[in-house]
Design a protein around this motif. Structure first.
Motif, PDB file in Angstrom:
ATOM      1  N   GLU A   1       0.789  -1.228   0.000  1.00 21.28           N
ATOM      2  CA  GLU A   1       0.000   0.000   0.000  1.00 21.28           C
ATOM      3  C   GLU A   1       0.825   1.285   0.000  1.00 21.28           C
ATOM      4  O   GLU A   1       0.532   2.197  -0.771  1.00 21.28           O
ATOM      5  CB  GLU A   1      -0.964   0.021   1.186  1.00 21.28           C
ATOM      6  CG  GLU A   1      -2.210  -0.785   0.975  1.00 21.28           C
ATOM      7  CD  GLU A   1      -3.123  -0.771   2.193  1.00 21.28           C
ATOM      8  OE1 GLU A   1      -3.014   0.143   3.035  1.00 21.28           O
ATOM      9  OE2 GLU A   1      -3.950  -1.694   2.302  1.00 21.28           O
ATOM     10  N   PRO A   2       1.860   1.412   0.835  1.00 21.85           N
ATOM     11  CA  PRO A   2       2.585   2.686   0.869  1.00 21.85           C
ATOM     12  C   PRO A   2       3.241   3.064  -0.468  1.00 21.85           C
ATOM     13  O   PRO A   2       3.467   4.239  -0.737  1.00 21.85           O
ATOM     14  CB  PRO A   2       3.662   2.470   1.941  1.00 21.85           C
ATOM     15  CG  PRO A   2       3.139   1.361   2.777  1.00 21.85           C
ATOM     16  CD  PRO A   2       2.342   0.493   1.857  1.00 21.85           C
ATOM     17  N   GLN A   3       3.532   2.091  -1.289  1.00 22.01           N
ATOM     18  CA  GLN A   3       4.211   2.372  -2.562  1.00 22.01           C
ATOM     19  C   GLN A   3       3.240   2.642  -3.704  1.00 22.01           C
ATOM     20  O   GLN A   3       3.654   2.946  -4.813  1.00 22.01           O
ATOM     21  CB  GLN A   3       5.113   1.185  -2.940  1.00 22.01           C
ATOM     22  CG  GLN A   3       6.249   0.991  -1.966  1.00 22.01           C
ATOM     23  CD  GLN A   3       6.315  -0.423  -1.437  1.00 22.01           C
ATOM     24  OE1 GLN A   3       5.551  -1.279  -1.841  1.00 22.01           O
ATOM     25  NE2 GLN A   3       7.231  -0.662  -0.531  1.00 22.01           N
TER      26      GLN A   3
ATOM     27  N   SER B   1      -2.535   6.884  -5.049  1.00 18.85           N
ATOM     28  CA  SER B   1      -3.728   6.950  -4.203  1.00 18.85           C
ATOM     29  C   SER B   1      -4.877   6.077  -4.701  1.00 18.85           C
ATOM     30  O   SER B   1      -5.517   5.389  -3.910  1.00 18.85           O
ATOM     31  CB  SER B   1      -4.187   8.390  -4.036  1.00 18.85           C
ATOM     32  OG  SER B   1      -4.536   8.942  -5.289  1.00 18.85           O
ATOM     33  N   GLU B   2      -5.174   6.075  -5.994  1.00 22.13           N
ATOM     34  CA  GLU B   2      -6.281   5.254  -6.501  1.00 22.13           C
ATOM     35  C   GLU B   2      -5.977   3.772  -6.341  1.00 22.13           C
ATOM     36  O   GLU B   2      -6.838   2.997  -5.919  1.00 22.13           O
ATOM     37  CB  GLU B   2      -6.562   5.569  -7.969  1.00 22.13           C
ATOM     38  CG  GLU B   2      -7.772   4.834  -8.502  1.00 22.13           C
ATOM     39  CD  GLU B   2      -8.112   5.221  -9.926  1.00 22.13           C
ATOM     40  OE1 GLU B   2      -8.598   4.334 -10.642  1.00 22.13           O
ATOM     41  OE2 GLU B   2      -7.898   6.376 -10.312  1.00 22.13           O
TER      42      GLU B   2
ATOM     43  N   ALA C   1      -6.316  -1.457  -3.221  1.00 23.86           N
ATOM     44  CA  ALA C   1      -5.659  -2.463  -2.379  1.00 23.86           C
ATOM     45  C   ALA C   1      -6.335  -2.541  -1.010  1.00 23.86           C
ATOM     46  O   ALA C   1      -6.499  -3.631  -0.451  1.00 23.86           O
ATOM     47  CB  ALA C   1      -4.176  -2.137  -2.226  1.00 23.86           C
ATOM     48  N   GLN C   2      -6.743  -1.386  -0.469  1.00 27.06           N
ATOM     49  CA  GLN C   2      -7.440  -1.382   0.820  1.00 27.06           C
ATOM     50  C   GLN C   2      -8.797  -2.068   0.719  1.00 27.06           C
ATOM     51  O   GLN C   2      -9.188  -2.814   1.623  1.00 27.06           O
ATOM     52  CB  GLN C   2      -7.603   0.058   1.312  1.00 27.06           C
ATOM     53  CG  GLN C   2      -6.301   0.684   1.744  1.00 27.06           C
ATOM     54  CD  GLN C   2      -6.424   2.174   1.993  1.00 27.06           C
ATOM     55  OE1 GLN C   2      -7.385   2.823   1.579  1.00 27.06           O
ATOM     56  NE2 GLN C   2      -5.430   2.738   2.669  1.00 27.06           N
ATOM     57  N   VAL C   3      -9.511  -1.837  -0.375  1.00 21.06           N
ATOM     58  CA  VAL C   3     -10.801  -2.501  -0.578  1.00 21.06           C
ATOM     59  C   VAL C   3     -10.594  -4.005  -0.691  1.00 21.06           C
ATOM     60  O   VAL C   3     -11.313  -4.797  -0.068  1.00 21.06           O
ATOM     61  CB  VAL C   3     -11.525  -1.946  -1.825  1.00 21.06           C
ATOM     62  CG1 VAL C   3     -12.723  -2.807  -2.201  1.00 21.06           C
ATOM     63  CG2 VAL C   3     -11.951  -0.498  -1.594  1.00 21.06           C
ATOM     64  N   ALA C   4      -9.592  -4.418  -1.471  1.00 20.87           N
ATOM     65  CA  ALA C   4      -9.310  -5.848  -1.622  1.00 20.87           C
ATOM     66  C   ALA C   4      -8.947  -6.468  -0.276  1.00 20.87           C
ATOM     67  O   ALA C   4      -9.406  -7.564   0.062  1.00 20.87           O
ATOM     68  CB  ALA C   4      -8.194  -6.061  -2.633  1.00 20.87           C
ATOM     69  N   SER C   5      -8.143  -5.777   0.511  1.00 18.22           N
ATOM     70  CA  SER C   5      -7.751  -6.272   1.828  1.00 18.22           C
ATOM     71  C   SER C   5      -8.967  -6.406   2.744  1.00 18.22           C
ATOM     72  O   SER C   5      -9.114  -7.399   3.473  1.00 18.22           O
ATOM     73  CB  SER C   5      -6.721  -5.332   2.447  1.00 18.22           C
ATOM     74  OG  SER C   5      -6.331  -5.773   3.712  1.00 18.22           O
ATOM     75  N   TYR C   6      -9.842  -5.421   2.706  1.00 15.90           N
ATOM     76  CA  TYR C   6     -11.080  -5.454   3.502  1.00 15.90           C
ATOM     77  C   TYR C   6     -11.933  -6.663   3.112  1.00 15.90           C
ATOM     78  O   TYR C   6     -12.438  -7.394   3.973  1.00 15.90           O
ATOM     79  CB  TYR C   6     -11.839  -4.145   3.294  1.00 15.90           C
ATOM     80  CG  TYR C   6     -13.206  -4.110   3.921  1.00 15.90           C
ATOM     81  CD1 TYR C   6     -13.357  -3.935   5.291  1.00 15.90           C
ATOM     82  CD2 TYR C   6     -14.345  -4.230   3.141  1.00 15.90           C
ATOM     83  CE1 TYR C   6     -14.611  -3.901   5.872  1.00 15.90           C
ATOM     84  CE2 TYR C   6     -15.606  -4.190   3.716  1.00 15.90           C
ATOM     85  CZ  TYR C   6     -15.739  -4.023   5.075  1.00 15.90           C
ATOM     86  OH  TYR C   6     -16.979  -3.991   5.649  1.00 15.90           O
ATOM     87  N   LEU C   7     -12.080  -6.902   1.819  1.00 16.06           N
ATOM     88  CA  LEU C   7     -12.883  -8.029   1.346  1.00 16.06           C
ATOM     89  C   LEU C   7     -12.246  -9.366   1.716  1.00 16.06           C
ATOM     90  O   LEU C   7     -12.954 -10.324   2.060  1.00 16.06           O
ATOM     91  CB  LEU C   7     -13.098  -7.930  -0.163  1.00 16.06           C
ATOM     92  CG  LEU C   7     -13.954  -6.738  -0.611  1.00 16.06           C
ATOM     93  CD1 LEU C   7     -13.977  -6.642  -2.127  1.00 16.06           C
ATOM     94  CD2 LEU C   7     -15.350  -6.817  -0.045  1.00 16.06           C
ATOM     95  N   LEU C   8     -10.918  -9.444   1.686  1.00 13.61           N
ATOM     96  CA  LEU C   8     -10.243 -10.667   2.122  1.00 13.61           C
ATOM     97  C   LEU C   8     -10.511 -10.926   3.603  1.00 13.61           C
ATOM     98  O   LEU C   8     -10.687 -12.070   4.019  1.00 13.61           O
ATOM     99  CB  LEU C   8      -8.740 -10.572   1.864  1.00 13.61           C
ATOM    100  CG  LEU C   8      -8.321 -10.637   0.404  1.00 13.61           C
ATOM    101  CD1 LEU C   8      -6.849 -10.256   0.269  1.00 13.61           C
ATOM    102  CD2 LEU C   8      -8.582 -12.002  -0.183  1.00 13.61           C
TER     103      LEU C   8
END
Length: 105
Positions: free
Chosen positions: A27-29, A32-33, A38-45
């Motif tokens: 994520e840090p690299q 923004s979009e 990646a945050q949405v994918a992580s949340y869904l996982l």
């Protein structure tokens, strides 16, 4: 082949956790979009992992409750039905948004 020598595959929860950790590390690299994606994918996982942890019994219980309601078997038990519906809602929130009700997952 001896079971002790058979390669063991990781379970689904381990795979989900590994991919989730990989996304968080990346994520840090990301721009923004892409970071948001990646945050949405992580949340869904995370939802998938919690759903696996609950197992089929939660889904089976919800399906049985729906069948009972449709068949009219709960018509005379309003207090018990309300309690069970609230429990189902609480369990669903714990899968999708743990801690949202002030509890920890």
């Amino acid at each position: 082949m001896n079971d002790a020598l058979r390669p063991q595959s990781p379970d689904m929860a381990d795979i989900l956790q590994t991919v989730q950790a990989f996304l968080k590390e990346c994520e840090p690299q990301l721009a923004s979009e892409d970071r948001y994606k990646a945050q949405v994918a992580s949340y869904l996982l995370g939802i998938c992992a919690r759903e696996i942890a609950y197992g089929p019994s939660r889904r089976d219980g919800a399906e049985a409750l729906c069948a009972d309601i449709r068949a009219g078997r709960r018509d005379g038990d309003w207090d018990g039905l309300l309690d069970q519906l609230l429990e189902e809602a609480r369990a669903a929130v714990q899968v999708t948004k743990p801690g949202h009700l002030g509890e920890t997952a």
